[in-house]
Design an enzyme around this catalytic site. Structure first.
Site, mmCIF file in Angstrom:
data_model
loop_
_atom_site.group_PDB
_atom_site.id
_atom_site.type_symbol
_atom_site.label_atom_id
_atom_site.label_comp_id
_atom_site.label_asym_id
_atom_site.label_seq_id
_atom_site.Cartn_x
_atom_site.Cartn_y
_atom_site.Cartn_z
ATOM 1 N N ARG A 94 37.805 81.698 72.203
ATOM 2 C CA ARG A 94 37.174 81.319 73.458
ATOM 3 C C ARG A 94 35.783 80.733 73.286
ATOM 4 N NH1 ARG A 94 37.632 85.908 77.628
ATOM 5 N NH2 ARG A 94 36.926 84.197 78.910
ATOM 6 N N ASP A 95 35.428 80.385 72.042
ATOM 7 C CA ASP A 95 34.091 79.853 71.812
ATOM 8 C C ASP A 95 34.134 78.778 70.731
ATOM 9 O OD1 ASP A 95 31.365 79.653 72.266
ATOM 10 O OD2 ASP A 95 30.865 81.237 70.842
ATOM 11 N N LEU A 96 35.015 77.792 70.921
ATOM 12 C CA LEU A 96 35.171 76.722 69.940
ATOM 13 C C LEU A 96 34.069 75.682 70.131
ATOM 14 C CD1 LEU A 96 36.911 75.635 67.659
ATOM 15 C CD2 LEU A 96 38.257 74.420 69.352
ATOM 16 N N ASN B 279 30.644 77.036 65.325
ATOM 17 C CA ASN B 279 31.652 78.012 64.901
ATOM 18 C C ASN B 279 32.720 77.412 63.991
ATOM 19 O OD1 ASN B 279 30.387 80.032 66.322
ATOM 20 N ND2 ASN B 279 31.601 79.730 68.157
#
Length: 68
Positions: A51-53, A57
């Protein structure tokens, strides 16, 4: 009562940092995109949703003495 997430230490550097000092060729960009998509496919098959692409990252490391 605190929840913790333990993550592995990743060698290399985040894509955003890497791109500050390196110009990526079209072939390198496509390779990064392919690797990200394959990784997301594997995660989704395991029922994991990232949920944090973002570039921070995505890590660029040395594999077989080759960047990317």
């Amino acid at each position: 009562g605190l929840a913790w997430i333990a993550m592995e230490h990743l060698p290399g550097e985040p894509l955003d940092t890497y791109m500050e000092s390196n110009d990526l060729s079209l072939a390198e960009v496509l390779e990064v995109i392919e690797q990200v998509c394959l990784s997301l496919d594997e995660a989704h098959a395991a029922g994991i949703v990232h949920r944090d692409l973002k570039p921070e990252n995505i890590f660029i490391d040395n594999v077989n003495n080759r960047r990317l």
